[in-house]
Design a protein around this motif. Structure first.
Motif, mmCIF file in Angstrom:
data_model
loop_
_atom_site.group_PDB
_atom_site.id
_atom_site.type_symbol
_atom_site.label_atom_id
_atom_site.label_comp_id
_atom_site.label_asym_id
_atom_site.label_seq_id
_atom_site.Cartn_x
_atom_site.Cartn_y
_atom_site.Cartn_z
ATOM 1 N N ASP A 216 0.838 -1.195 0.000
ATOM 2 C CA ASP A 216 0.000 0.000 0.000
ATOM 3 C C ASP A 216 0.877 1.250 0.000
ATOM 4 O O ASP A 216 1.745 1.422 0.860
ATOM 5 C CB ASP A 216 -0.900 -0.009 1.241
ATOM 6 C CG ASP A 216 -2.039 0.997 1.140
ATOM 7 O OD1 ASP A 216 -1.897 1.975 0.389
ATOM 8 O OD2 ASP A 216 -3.052 0.791 1.825
ATOM 9 N N ALA A 217 0.645 2.124 -0.966
ATOM 10 C CA ALA A 217 1.463 3.340 -1.080
ATOM 11 C C ALA A 217 0.880 4.509 -0.297
ATOM 12 O O ALA A 217 1.359 5.630 -0.423
ATOM 13 C CB ALA A 217 1.604 3.724 -2.553
ATOM 14 N N ASP A 218 -0.150 4.258 0.500
ATOM 15 C CA ASP A 218 -0.775 5.319 1.300
ATOM 16 C C ASP A 218 0.269 5.938 2.219
ATOM 17 O O ASP A 218 0.709 5.338 3.200
ATOM 18 C CB ASP A 218 -1.924 4.721 2.130
ATOM 19 C CG ASP A 218 -2.704 5.779 2.906
ATOM 20 O OD1 ASP A 218 -2.121 6.839 3.212
ATOM 21 O OD2 ASP A 218 -3.880 5.545 3.206
ATOM 22 N N SER A 219 0.684 7.165 1.918
ATOM 23 C CA SER A 219 1.759 7.811 2.676
ATOM 24 C C SER A 219 1.367 8.064 4.119
ATOM 25 O O SER A 219 2.208 8.035 5.021
ATOM 26 C CB SER A 219 2.175 9.123 2.005
ATOM 27 O OG SER A 219 1.084 10.026 1.945
ATOM 28 N N THR A 220 0.081 8.304 4.368
ATOM 29 C CA THR A 220 -0.374 8.551 5.738
ATOM 30 C C THR A 220 -0.159 7.319 6.601
ATOM 31 O O THR A 220 0.355 7.400 7.728
ATOM 32 C CB THR A 220 -1.868 8.947 5.744
ATOM 33 O OG1 THR A 220 -2.054 10.097 4.925
ATOM 34 C CG2 THR A 220 -2.336 9.240 7.156
ATOM 35 N N MET A 221 -0.549 6.153 6.081
ATOM 36 C CA MET A 221 -0.359 4.902 6.817
ATOM 37 C C MET A 221 1.116 4.632 7.056
ATOM 38 O O MET A 221 1.526 4.233 8.145
ATOM 39 C CB MET A 221 -0.988 3.750 6.032
ATOM 40 C CG MET A 221 -2.493 3.720 6.069
ATOM 41 S SD MET A 221 -3.095 2.988 7.612
ATOM 42 C CE MET A 221 -2.632 1.282 7.364
ATOM 43 N N ARG A 222 1.944 4.843 6.049
ATOM 44 C CA ARG A 222 3.366 4.549 6.174
ATOM 45 C C ARG A 222 4.044 5.529 7.135
ATOM 46 O O ARG A 222 4.964 5.170 7.864
ATOM 47 C CB ARG A 222 4.050 4.556 4.804
ATOM 48 C CG ARG A 222 3.525 3.494 3.855
ATOM 49 C CD ARG A 222 4.450 3.268 2.678
ATOM 50 N NE ARG A 222 5.657 2.552 3.076
ATOM 51 C CZ ARG A 222 5.728 1.229 3.245
ATOM 52 N NH1 ARG A 222 4.653 0.477 3.081
ATOM 53 N NH2 ARG A 222 6.860 0.656 3.586
ATOM 54 N N ASP A 223 3.575 6.763 7.138
ATOM 55 C CA ASP A 223 4.169 7.762 8.016
ATOM 56 C C ASP A 223 3.770 7.563 9.475
ATOM 57 O O ASP A 223 4.526 7.934 10.377
ATOM 58 C CB ASP A 223 3.760 9.175 7.582
ATOM 59 C CG ASP A 223 4.541 9.654 6.370
ATOM 60 O OD1 ASP A 223 5.576 9.037 6.041
ATOM 61 O OD2 ASP A 223 4.106 10.631 5.737
ATOM 62 N N THR A 224 2.598 6.995 9.698
ATOM 63 C CA THR A 224 2.109 6.875 11.070
ATOM 64 C C THR A 224 2.162 5.427 11.575
ATOM 65 O O THR A 224 3.109 5.048 12.261
ATOM 66 C CB THR A 224 0.678 7.429 11.174
ATOM 67 O OG1 THR A 224 -0.173 6.766 10.220
ATOM 68 C CG2 THR A 224 0.659 8.918 10.894
ATOM 69 N N ARG A 272 4.896 11.853 10.920
ATOM 70 C CA ARG A 272 5.885 10.782 11.061
ATOM 71 C C ARG A 272 6.721 10.980 12.324
ATOM 72 O O ARG A 272 6.991 10.011 13.047
ATOM 73 C CB ARG A 272 6.784 10.722 9.826
ATOM 74 C CG ARG A 272 7.928 9.723 9.927
ATOM 75 C CD ARG A 272 8.661 9.569 8.599
ATOM 76 N NE ARG A 272 9.959 8.928 8.779
ATOM 77 C CZ ARG A 272 10.153 7.626 8.959
ATOM 78 N NH1 ARG A 272 9.113 6.809 8.976
ATOM 79 N NH2 ARG A 272 11.364 7.135 9.110
ATOM 80 N N ALA A 273 7.106 12.205 12.612
ATOM 81 C CA ALA A 273 7.898 12.481 13.813
ATOM 82 C C ALA A 273 7.130 12.070 15.068
ATOM 83 O O ALA A 273 7.699 11.454 15.990
ATOM 84 C CB ALA A 273 8.260 13.957 13.871
ATOM 85 N N ARG A 274 5.831 12.404 15.096
ATOM 86 C CA ARG A 274 5.019 12.031 16.258
ATOM 87 C C ARG A 274 4.918 10.513 16.383
ATOM 88 O O ARG A 274 5.045 9.956 17.490
ATOM 89 C CB ARG A 274 3.615 12.630 16.130
ATOM 90 C CG ARG A 274 2.665 12.216 17.250
ATOM 91 C CD ARG A 274 1.290 12.849 17.089
ATOM 92 N NE ARG A 274 0.388 12.418 18.159
ATOM 93 C CZ ARG A 274 -0.363 11.313 18.094
ATOM 94 N NH1 ARG A 274 -0.317 10.539 17.007
ATOM 95 N NH2 ARG A 274 -1.159 10.994 19.114
ATOM 96 N N ALA A 275 4.683 9.820 15.251
ATOM 97 C CA ALA A 275 4.558 8.362 15.269
ATOM 98 C C ALA A 275 5.848 7.713 15.765
ATOM 99 O O ALA A 275 5.826 6.764 16.559
ATOM 100 C CB ALA A 275 4.208 7.849 13.873
ATOM 101 N N LEU A 276 6.979 8.225 15.311
ATOM 102 C CA LEU A 276 8.266 7.695 15.743
ATOM 103 C C LEU A 276 8.504 7.949 17.228
ATOM 104 O O LEU A 276 9.026 7.085 17.946
ATOM 105 C CB LEU A 276 9.391 8.305 14.912
ATOM 106 C CG LEU A 276 9.468 7.851 13.447
ATOM 107 C CD1 LEU A 276 10.408 8.735 12.661
ATOM 108 C CD2 LEU A 276 9.898 6.382 13.357
ATOM 109 N N TRP A 277 8.115 9.142 17.694
ATOM 110 C CA TRP A 277 8.249 9.437 19.118
ATOM 111 C C TRP A 277 7.419 8.477 19.963
ATOM 112 O O TRP A 277 7.890 7.950 20.971
ATOM 113 C CB TRP A 277 7.855 10.875 19.411
ATOM 114 C CG TRP A 277 7.579 11.121 20.876
ATOM 115 C CD1 TRP A 277 6.394 11.426 21.459
ATOM 116 C CD2 TRP A 277 8.531 11.028 21.953
ATOM 117 N NE1 TRP A 277 6.526 11.529 22.827
ATOM 118 C CE2 TRP A 277 7.836 11.289 23.158
ATOM 119 C CE3 TRP A 277 9.894 10.742 22.013
ATOM 120 C CZ2 TRP A 277 8.451 11.272 24.395
ATOM 121 C CZ3 TRP A 277 10.517 10.728 23.261
ATOM 122 C CH2 TRP A 277 9.789 11.003 24.428
#
Length: 297
Positions: A216-224, A272-277
């Motif tokens: 899935d290329a959904d950037s939102t899913m991959r970022d979060t 992405r920063a929040r998800a990684l944190w």
């Protein structure tokens, strides 16, 4: 060839019913390798579940009231297949495509190799071929880019076989157990393959055939979600398998996580920063399982 269905294929649906039905249609058209198809609807919308319920294709359908993640959803299908006596179980992502020819070759490979617990094909992702993966507690880039000169054998031993297309003998589950649901999503196959190997069976990629995978290329899913679970579950994997060096490797991923957060912030990617944190925090604190609620606004 295999006329009696010794093979069960488990496919998870999470709001991708059309993709799943395409997989079912493809498998149903096989003429030599017969397989029992088990579809697990993982808490999808009522409309998605209705598409599966009203399908004209023959398959077993189990509907979960909630999303149990990749590990939990597959475990339901695996348990069903084991209870029904199947000797071999394939896990197949709805965004992966495998031909009958490739499936047959994988089946022949594992059925003729009693030392082999888990096998998978080469995976073609946009023209790039990958041959399994490396230890996720050590390596940042775990997928192995395939080079024909990697081995003289068609079987390449790997740390893990990607769950996009994975074929396992029932003995692997009987010895190592089911997928660890604490991972929820990402890392559970690496953990399973590690446990299989610790119990004396091999995990390998068979280079004699390839399947295709279009993630899935959904950037939102991959970022979060993807970023969160990928980082968090490194800590869980280390706790499970690095008994004498847990602190060392955990600190390695703390540093890596901070670096990734800084890069995301510099690029202006606050999601992405929040998800990684969150992944870093939960990994260190040992908060595992389903944490999707943190991403629901």
């Amino acid at each position: 060839m295999n006329k009696d269905p010794q093979l069960a294929i488990v496919i998870i649906n999470w709001n991708k019913a059309q993709e799943v039905l395409h997989c079912v249609y493809t498998i149903s058209s096989w003429t030599e390798l017969k397989a029992e198809i088990i579809v697990i609807d993982n808490g999808s919308s009522p409309e998605e579940a209705a598409l599966l319920l009203n399908s004209k294709f023959r398959f077993q359908l189990i509907i979960n009231e909630r999303n149990r993640g990749y590990a939990g959803g597959n475990n339901i299908g695996i348990s069903k297949a084991l209870d029904e006596g199947f000797s071999y179980i394939m896990l197949l992502n709805s965004d992966a495509t495998i031909s009958e020819h490739c499936s047959r070759r994988l089946f022949e490979c594992i059925s003729q190799s009693p030392e082999l617990g888990v096998v998978g094909p080469l995976l073609d992702e946009g023209g790039r071929n990958y041959a399994g993966g490396r230890n996720i507690g050590i390596h940042s880039m775990t997928r192995i880019r395939y080079n024909p000169q990697m081995s003289n054998s068609e079987l390449i031993n790997v740390d893990y076989v990607p769950g996009s297309v994975l074929l396992a003998r029932r003995e692997a589950f009987e010895k190592a157990g089911l997928l660890d649901e604490d991972f929820f999503f990402s890392g559970e196959i690496a953990d399973f393959c590690k446990r299989v190997q610790l119990r004396g069976l091999k995990c390998a990629v068979f280079t004699g055939c390839r399947a295709s995978h279009a993630p899935d290329a959904d950037s939102t899913m991959r970022d979060t979600l993807y970023s969160y679970y990928t980082l968090r579950n490194r800590f869980l994997f280390i706790r499970r398998h690095f008994r004498y060096s847990t602190l060392f490797w955990s600190m390695r991923w703390v540093v890596e996580g901070i670096e990734q957060i800084m890069i995301a912030l510099l690029k202006g990617n606050r999601a992405r920063a929040r998800a990684l944190w969150l992944g870093l925090r939960d990994g260190v604190l040992g908060k595992y399982g389903d944490r999707n609620a943190q991403f629901i606004s």
